[in-house]
Design a protein around this motif. Structure first.
Motif, PDB file in Angstrom:
ATOM      1  N   PHE A   1       3.028 -19.856  10.504  1.00 31.24           N
ATOM      2  CA  PHE A   1       1.615 -20.398  10.208  1.00 31.24           C
ATOM      3  C   PHE A   1       1.868 -21.194   8.953  1.00 31.24           C
ATOM      4  O   PHE A   1       2.246 -20.878   8.161  1.00 31.24           O
ATOM      5  CB  PHE A   1       0.794 -19.085   9.661  1.00 31.24           C
TER       6      PHE A   1
ATOM      7  N   LEU B   1      -6.320 -22.914   7.899  1.00 29.87           N
ATOM      8  CA  LEU B   1      -5.292 -22.600   8.804  1.00 29.87           C
ATOM      9  C   LEU B   1      -5.140 -23.916   9.618  1.00 29.87           C
ATOM     10  O   LEU B   1      -6.027 -24.276  10.245  1.00 29.87           O
ATOM     11  CB  LEU B   1      -5.284 -21.204   9.619  1.00 29.87           C
TER      12      LEU B   1
ATOM     13  N   ASN C   1      -6.693 -10.192   9.140  1.00 33.82           N
ATOM     14  CA  ASN C   1      -5.589  -9.451   8.670  1.00 33.82           C
ATOM     15  C   ASN C   1      -6.199  -7.865   8.252  1.00 33.82           C
ATOM     16  O   ASN C   1      -7.458  -7.857   7.745  1.00 33.82           O
ATOM     17  CB  ASN C   1      -5.732 -10.098   7.220  1.00 33.82           C
TER      18      ASN C   1
ATOM     19  N   GLY D   1       1.054  -5.892   2.519  1.00 36.91           N
ATOM     20  CA  GLY D   1       0.359  -5.878   1.120  1.00 36.91           C
ATOM     21  C   GLY D   1      -0.267  -7.183   0.880  1.00 36.91           C
ATOM     22  O   GLY D   1      -0.997  -7.434  -0.289  1.00 36.91           O
ATOM     23  N   GLU D   2      -0.165  -8.292   1.742  1.00 36.01           N
ATOM     24  CA  GLU D   2      -1.019  -9.571   1.461  1.00 36.01           C
ATOM     25  C   GLU D   2      -1.569  -9.851   3.061  1.00 36.01           C
ATOM     26  O   GLU D   2      -0.962  -9.464   4.056  1.00 36.01           O
ATOM     27  CB  GLU D   2       0.093 -10.538   1.070  1.00 36.01           C
ATOM     28  N   THR D   3      -2.359 -11.084   2.820  1.00 37.51           N
ATOM     29  CA  THR D   3      -2.811 -11.860   4.138  1.00 37.51           C
ATOM     30  C   THR D   3      -1.985 -12.602   4.392  1.00 37.51           C
ATOM     31  O   THR D   3      -1.297 -13.139   3.878  1.00 37.51           O
ATOM     32  CB  THR D   3      -4.235 -12.194   3.869  1.00 37.51           C
ATOM     33  N   ILE D   4      -2.142 -13.370   5.653  1.00 38.32           N
ATOM     34  CA  ILE D   4      -1.293 -14.547   6.169  1.00 38.32           C
ATOM     35  C   ILE D   4      -1.352 -15.656   4.692  1.00 38.32           C
ATOM     36  O   ILE D   4      -0.476 -16.285   4.409  1.00 38.32           O
ATOM     37  CB  ILE D   4      -1.960 -15.102   7.205  1.00 38.32           C
ATOM     38  N   ALA D   5      -2.676 -15.879   4.354  1.00 37.79           N
ATOM     39  CA  ALA D   5      -3.046 -16.946   3.510  1.00 37.79           C
ATOM     40  C   ALA D   5      -2.486 -16.623   2.047  1.00 37.79           C
ATOM     41  O   ALA D   5      -1.999 -17.395   1.510  1.00 37.79           O
ATOM     42  CB  ALA D   5      -4.577 -17.065   3.500  1.00 37.79           C
ATOM     43  N   GLU D   6      -2.677 -15.263   1.567  1.00 39.41           N
ATOM     44  CA  GLU D   6      -2.000 -14.848   0.455  1.00 39.41           C
ATOM     45  C   GLU D   6      -0.401 -15.056   0.534  1.00 39.41           C
ATOM     46  O   GLU D   6       0.245 -15.505  -0.497  1.00 39.41           O
ATOM     47  CB  GLU D   6      -2.225 -13.404   0.236  1.00 39.41           C
TER      48      GLU D   6
ATOM     49  N   ALA E   1       0.279 -18.581   0.122  1.00 37.31           N
ATOM     50  CA  ALA E   1       0.121 -18.987  -1.301  1.00 37.31           C
ATOM     51  C   ALA E   1       1.257 -18.817  -2.196  1.00 37.31           C
ATOM     52  O   ALA E   1       1.622 -19.324  -3.261  1.00 37.31           O
ATOM     53  CB  ALA E   1      -1.389 -18.470  -1.878  1.00 37.31           C
ATOM     54  N   ARG E   2       1.647 -17.402  -2.175  1.00 35.02           N
ATOM     55  CA  ARG E   2       2.910 -16.882  -2.649  1.00 35.02           C
ATOM     56  C   ARG E   2       3.941 -17.493  -2.237  1.00 35.02           C
ATOM     57  O   ARG E   2       4.775 -17.975  -3.283  1.00 35.02           O
ATOM     58  CB  ARG E   2       2.908 -15.475  -2.461  1.00 35.02           C
TER      59      ARG E   2
ATOM     60  N   PHE F   1       8.880 -14.988   4.764  1.00 32.56           N
ATOM     61  CA  PHE F   1       8.434 -14.153   5.568  1.00 32.56           C
ATOM     62  C   PHE F   1       7.211 -13.427   4.712  1.00 32.56           C
ATOM     63  O   PHE F   1       7.134 -13.301   3.660  1.00 32.56           O
ATOM     64  CB  PHE F   1       9.451 -13.033   5.793  1.00 32.56           C
ATOM     65  N   MET F   2       6.271 -13.069   5.728  1.00 28.34           N
ATOM     66  CA  MET F   2       5.029 -12.544   5.259  1.00 28.34           C
ATOM     67  C   MET F   2       5.375 -11.087   4.751  1.00 28.34           C
ATOM     68  O   MET F   2       6.191 -10.533   5.515  1.00 28.34           O
ATOM     69  CB  MET F   2       3.932 -12.417   6.366  1.00 28.34           C
ATOM     70  N   GLU F   3       4.669 -10.740   3.541  1.00 26.13           N
ATOM     71  CA  GLU F   3       5.164  -9.400   3.323  1.00 26.13           C
ATOM     72  C   GLU F   3       4.207  -8.457   3.214  1.00 26.13           C
ATOM     73  O   GLU F   3       2.936  -8.775   3.554  1.00 26.13           O
ATOM     74  CB  GLU F   3       5.199  -9.544   1.477  1.00 26.13           C
TER      75      GLU F   3
ATOM     76  N   PRO G   1       0.873  -1.100  -0.037  1.00 25.50           N
ATOM     77  CA  PRO G   1      -0.128  -0.031  -0.057  1.00 25.50           C
ATOM     78  C   PRO G   1       0.889   1.309  -0.036  1.00 25.50           C
ATOM     79  O   PRO G   1       2.031   1.237   0.387  1.00 25.50           O
ATOM     80  CB  PRO G   1      -0.834  -0.132   1.370  1.00 25.50           C
TER      81      PRO G   1
ATOM     82  N   VAL H   1      -4.637  -5.738   6.131  1.00 18.70           N
ATOM     83  CA  VAL H   1      -3.654  -5.429   4.817  1.00 18.70           C
ATOM     84  C   VAL H   1      -3.224  -3.894   4.749  1.00 18.70           C
ATOM     85  O   VAL H   1      -2.104  -3.866   4.603  1.00 18.70           O
ATOM     86  CB  VAL H   1      -4.127  -6.244   3.463  1.00 18.70           C
TER      87      VAL H   1
ATOM     88  N   ASN I   1       6.107 -12.739  11.052  1.00 17.60           N
ATOM     89  CA  ASN I   1       5.426 -13.860  10.524  1.00 17.60           C
ATOM     90  C   ASN I   1       6.037 -14.520   9.565  1.00 17.60           C
ATOM     91  O   ASN I   1       6.468 -14.001   8.370  1.00 17.60           O
ATOM     92  CB  ASN I   1       4.061 -13.501  10.177  1.00 17.60           C
TER      93      ASN I   1
ATOM     94  N   PRO J   1       4.590  -7.146   7.971  1.00 17.81           N
ATOM     95  CA  PRO J   1       3.656  -6.819   8.536  1.00 17.81           C
ATOM     96  C   PRO J   1       3.603  -7.132  10.166  1.00 17.81           C
ATOM     97  O   PRO J   1       4.738  -7.966  10.576  1.00 17.81           O
ATOM     98  CB  PRO J   1       2.297  -7.923   8.050  1.00 17.81           C
TER      99      PRO J   1
END
Lengths: 205, 205
Positions: B143, B129, A134, B105-110, B113-114, B101-103, A15, A136, B66, A64
Motif C-alpha cells: 500500500f 491512498l 482498519n 496497533g496501527e492503521t495502514i496509514a499510521e 507514516a511510521r 511491514f505493517m505492525e 493492544p 486496529v 501488508n 495484522p
C-alpha cells in the motif's frame, strides 16, 4: 498529519487484549525449533519487543491480517444485498457479508471472490474495491468489493445457515455480526441514494 | 469474473518458493507447545493443508502480510519524489520509497507514516491512498499513500544510507529495489502528467 522523527507516541502500543476475532493467541514457542521464546528487544536495532528464541535466535513478528469479502447486490438498481447467517463462531447466528481471512496464493479480489463462493455459493461478477477498514483493536484490515449477483439462487457452504437477499428496509441492523459489515452496508445504501459508488477508507474502533 | 461453487482451479495453490522478501519460512514447530507439526487437512472441514500440532491440536494459518509506505513528494507541483537508498537486505544499496511491514496497533496509514518517519526522517503531511498492489508470489499486499513533504531536509534512520529527492528524469529506474515501488513511481508521474491523482490497484507477478 505532520510527523517528525522526534514525535513521541504517534504509534500506539500493540493492544493487550485479544478478542474472539483474533485467531492467533500470542506465540509461546519458537516456530523453527520449538524452544520457549522470550519477549525482548531483538539485537538488530528494532525498537519493539518481539518473541525471540533463546536457542536459535529466530525473531517472531506478529502482523495484522487481512479479511476480504464482497457486497453482493441484486436487481437492476442494486436494491438488495446478499447476507449470510453465520453457522460458525464467533457471532454464530448473526448476519454478515461473505468475508474471511485472505489466504496465501491469492490477491485481495481473488480471496473476496473465494469467500463469496464458499459462504454463499453465489453466481456473481466482481466489481471495484468499495471499502478498506482498519480494525486496529484486533490487528485486522477489512476489504469489501462490490459484486453484482447474476442469480438470486444460492448454494451456501457449511459455514452458513442461510444466504438471503435483503432490501435496505429489511436489513437486520441489530443482528449484524461485525462493525465493518454494518459500516460497509450503511455506506453502500448511502452511496446508492446519492447515485454514485465511492471508495471508502475508515478506522473502526 | 463470474464464479460458481463448482468452478475449479480459481484459487491458485500457495507458492512453493519463498523469496528473500518473505520474512517467514514455513513453520516447523507448534507456536503453542513446541511440538513438531504435521502438514495435513484440519478436522474442521477446512479444504487446505495446514501445519497441525499432533500434541495440542493447534492449527497454524499462514496469511499474506501488508507492506505500507508513502510516495513523499516535494515542490509546488510535486515534481520531485523522495527515495531512500537501502542500508539493509534484501536489495542493499537499491532505491526504494519508504515502506515496511505493517505492525500490530496501527492503521495502514499510521504504518505508512511510521515507515516514512523511520526510514527518511521526513517532515510531511499524509495524503490519500494511491496504490494497492498484490504480490501473490511472496504473499504480500503493498500500500502506498501520497504524502506532501513540508521540508527538503531529511534525517534518515539506520536502515537508510541516503534519502534524496529525484525529478522524474533522474529516477534511477534500473536501481529501484522492488517492482511495486517502480510501478507506483511510474503511475505517480503518469497521473502527474494527466493532472489528476488516481487510486490504483494492480497485481504484480
Amino acid at each position: 498529519m505532520a510527523l517528525r522523527r522526534s514525535d513521541p507516541g504517534k504509534v500506539k502500543n500493540p493492544p493487550e487484549r485479544y478478542t474472539e476475532l483474533m485467531h492467533r493467541p500470542p506465540l509461546k514457542h519458537c516456530r523453527n525449533c520449538g524452544c520457549a521464546v522470550i519477549n525482548r528487544l531483538p539485537d538488530d536495532g528494532d525498537t519493539k519487543e518481539r518473541a525471540v528464541c533463546p536457542a536459535c535466535n529466530t525473531v517472531h513478528y506478529d502482523n495484522p491480517l487481512n479479511v476480504v469479502g464482497t457486497v453482493p447486490v441484486w436487481g437492476p438498481d442494486g436494491g438488495q444485498v446478499l447476507l449470510c447467517k453465520r453457522n460458525i463462531e464467533p457471532r454464530w447466528g448473526k448476519w454478515t457479508l461473505p468475508a474471511g481471512f485472505m489466504e496465501m496464493g491469492e490477491t485481495i479480489a481473488e480471496g473476496a471472490a473465494r469467500e463469496t463462493d464458499e459462504e454463499a455459493g453465489a453466481l456473481f461478477e466482481m466489481g471495484p474495491l468499495f471499502s478498506v477498514m482498519n480494525v486496529v483493536r484486533v490487528g485486522q484490515v477489512h476489504f469489501f468489493y462490490l459484486a453484482t449477483l447474476l442469480s438470486d439462487q444460492f448454494n451456501p457452504g457449511h459455514e452458513t445457515i442461510e444466504a438471503r437477499l435483503f432490501s435496505e428496509s429489511d436489513i437486520p441492523w441489530a443482528e449484524i455480526a461485525f462493525g465493518t459489515v454494518r459500516e460497509t452496508l450503511a455506506l453502500y445504501f448511502e452511496d446508492r441514494r446519492v447515485g454514485a459508488m465511492g471508495f471508502h477508507t475508515t478506522d473502526i474502533t
